[in-house]
Motif scaffolding. Structure first.
Motif, mmCIF file in Angstrom:
data_model
loop_
_atom_site.group_PDB
_atom_site.id
_atom_site.type_symbol
_atom_site.label_atom_id
_atom_site.label_comp_id
_atom_site.label_asym_id
_atom_site.label_seq_id
_atom_site.Cartn_x
_atom_site.Cartn_y
_atom_site.Cartn_z
ATOM 1 N N LYS A 26 38.592 33.093 48.273
ATOM 2 C CA LYS A 26 37.837 32.666 47.101
ATOM 3 C C LYS A 26 38.104 33.605 45.935
ATOM 4 N N CYS A 27 38.028 33.055 44.714
ATOM 5 C CA CYS A 27 38.305 33.851 43.524
ATOM 6 C C CYS A 27 37.165 34.827 43.243
ATOM 7 N N LYS A 28 37.530 35.977 42.647
ATOM 8 C CA LYS A 28 36.576 36.975 42.181
ATOM 9 C C LYS A 28 36.733 37.083 40.676
ATOM 10 N N TYR A 29 35.636 37.421 39.983
ATOM 11 C CA TYR A 29 35.651 37.493 38.533
ATOM 12 C C TYR A 29 35.106 38.830 38.071
ATOM 13 N N THR A 30 35.708 39.401 37.027
ATOM 14 C CA THR A 30 35.177 40.604 36.389
ATOM 15 C C THR A 30 35.074 40.353 34.895
ATOM 16 N N GLU A 77 41.702 45.371 40.910
ATOM 17 C CA GLU A 77 41.454 46.339 39.845
ATOM 18 C C GLU A 77 41.825 45.713 38.516
ATOM 19 N N ALA A 78 41.040 45.977 37.496
ATOM 20 C CA ALA A 78 41.284 45.404 36.182
ATOM 21 C C ALA A 78 40.769 46.343 35.108
ATOM 22 N N ILE A 129 37.733 48.568 36.440
ATOM 23 C CA ILE A 129 36.838 48.035 37.455
ATOM 24 C C ILE A 129 37.609 47.888 38.763
ATOM 25 N N SER A 130 36.972 48.275 39.851
ATOM 26 C CA SER A 130 37.537 48.068 41.179
ATOM 27 C C SER A 130 36.553 47.261 42.009
ATOM 28 N N THR A 165 25.314 47.104 15.635
ATOM 29 C CA THR A 165 25.958 46.551 16.819
ATOM 30 C C THR A 165 26.584 45.210 16.472
ATOM 31 N N MET A 166 27.424 44.727 17.346
ATOM 32 C CA MET A 166 28.009 43.400 17.189
ATOM 33 C C MET A 166 28.276 42.813 18.563
ATOM 34 N N SER A 167 28.282 41.500 18.623
ATOM 35 C CA SER A 167 28.594 40.779 19.848
ATOM 36 C C SER A 167 30.001 40.216 19.727
ATOM 37 N N VAL A 168 30.854 40.520 20.716
ATOM 38 C CA VAL A 168 32.230 40.039 20.699
ATOM 39 C C VAL A 168 32.523 39.242 21.958
ATOM 40 N N ASN A 169 33.497 38.360 21.877
ATOM 41 C CA ASN A 169 33.901 37.553 23.016
ATOM 42 C C ASN A 169 34.918 38.316 23.855
ATOM 43 N N GLN A 170 34.609 38.542 25.113
ATOM 44 C CA GLN A 170 35.488 39.260 26.027
ATOM 45 C C GLN A 170 36.028 38.284 27.068
ATOM 46 N N SER A 171 37.333 38.353 27.315
ATOM 47 C CA SER A 171 37.941 37.467 28.300
ATOM 48 C C SER A 171 37.491 37.806 29.708
ATOM 49 N N VAL A 172 37.364 36.785 30.536
ATOM 50 C CA VAL A 172 37.059 36.971 31.946
ATOM 51 C C VAL A 172 38.349 37.340 32.670
ATOM 52 N N ILE A 173 38.285 38.365 33.515
ATOM 53 C CA ILE A 173 39.417 38.766 34.343
ATOM 54 C C ILE A 173 39.158 38.243 35.740
ATOM 55 N N ARG A 174 40.108 37.493 36.280
ATOM 56 C CA ARG A 174 39.884 36.880 37.578
ATOM 57 C C ARG A 174 41.019 37.184 38.544
ATOM 58 N N SER A 175 40.693 37.177 39.812
ATOM 59 C CA SER A 175 41.691 37.373 40.863
ATOM 60 C C SER A 175 41.342 36.457 42.023
ATOM 61 N N CYS A 176 42.333 35.747 42.522
ATOM 62 C CA CYS A 176 42.119 34.858 43.656
ATOM 63 C C CYS A 176 42.848 35.366 44.897
ATOM 64 N N GLN A 177 43.134 36.672 44.911
ATOM 65 C CA GLN A 177 43.775 37.299 46.056
ATOM 66 C C GLN A 177 42.716 37.952 46.933
#
Length: 266
Positions: free
Chosen positions: A200-204, A103-104, A180-181, A86-98
């Motif tokens: 308010k912003c939402k994060y995925t 969906e992302a 993701i929805s 296994t490995m650990s990788v950095n994943q970007s945060v997906i955000r929406s302030c609408q």
């Protein structure tokens, strides 16, 4: 942080310990190949940095500013766990302030020898009156999800994640890509809490540990190698397993150490 003001979809590392690889002995990498990128990240074969140091282009690591980047998906590798493949990788945060359905998509691992780890990740949601669901990247049916509600009379700050302000669900086996929805729902308490959440912003995102940074978070990936290219690797000191399509993963047996994909275990 006020959990009633945010909704987040998280893939969290289950609280099972994963042993880190200490400073690499020379036999973890191919001869004359760098064993590290930066000060802390060991790069074991089949991965490698530099020509002829990796198994093929899917395992190529580019060392940029002392950070190992998995070239094929352009993600930073935080650590390799050779004993678990296994490995650990950095994943970007997906955000929406609408204030609408959000969906992302996450990084697509199709046609690559990598999976989002079934054992080490969990799908979670944090926030009020929100439904988070996961679906395949190319279909609209639901793979999993959870519902998180809030009651302003409940001021608990515990970490139970029992559906009040936080919910969780399992991750599908051999997951390679997904969407993701996130949508708001109407509940008996929405009239009292909804006005605080509007706009308010939402994060995925995926995360393999407690979240420290709202831009990059770690996620655990499983990796395999092509069985036909290595022949018979299993020996008295190592163990290999494969799935129906033929990919292979090997590990050293108890009290042995080394790289089973190179010179074997000792």
């Amino acid at each position: 942080m006020n959990l009633q003001l945010l909704f987040q979809v998280i893939i969290l590392l289950l609280p099972w310990p994963i042993k880190s690889i200490a400073k690499a002995p020379p036999h973890l990498t191919k001869p004359n190949c760098p064993s590290n990128c930066g000060n802390n990240v060991t790069i074991p074969f089949p991965f490698g940095t530099g020509e002829n140091c990796y198994f093929d282009q899917r395992y190529a690591i580019d060392c940029k500013s002392n950070k190992p980047i998995l070239r094929i998906i352009n993600l930073e590798v935080l650590e390799f766990f050779l004993e678990k493949s296994t490995m650990s990788v950095n994943q970007s945060v997906i955000r929406s302030c609408q204030d609408k359905i959000t969906e992302a998509s996450f990084v697509n691992l199709e046609k690559l020898p990598f999976y989002f780890s079934y054992h080490d990740n969990i799908f979670s949601g944090i926030g009020c009156n929100n439904l988070a669901s996961m679906s395949p990247a190319d279909h609209d049916f639901i793979l999993g999800g959870c519902l998180s509600i809030c009651d302003p009379r409940n001021k608990t700050d515990d970490d139970s994640c029992n559906g009040i302000g936080c919910c969780k669900a399992g991750v599908p086996w051999a997951l390679k890509s997904f969407n993701i929805s996130i949508r708001s729902i109407n509940t008996a308490t929405s009239s009292s809490s909804g006005s605080q959440e509007e706009g308010k912003c939402k994060y995925t995102f995926m995360s393999a540990e407690a979240v420290q940074d709202w831009n990059q978070v770690p996620v655990i990936l499983d990796w395999w190698i092509p069985n036909s290219s290595f022949g018979k690797l299993e020996k008295d000191e190592s163990h290999c397993e494969s799935d129906e399509s033929g990919p292979l993963r090997c590990s050293c047996k108890e009290k042995y150490h080394g790289n089973p994909y190179l010179h074997g275990c000792q």
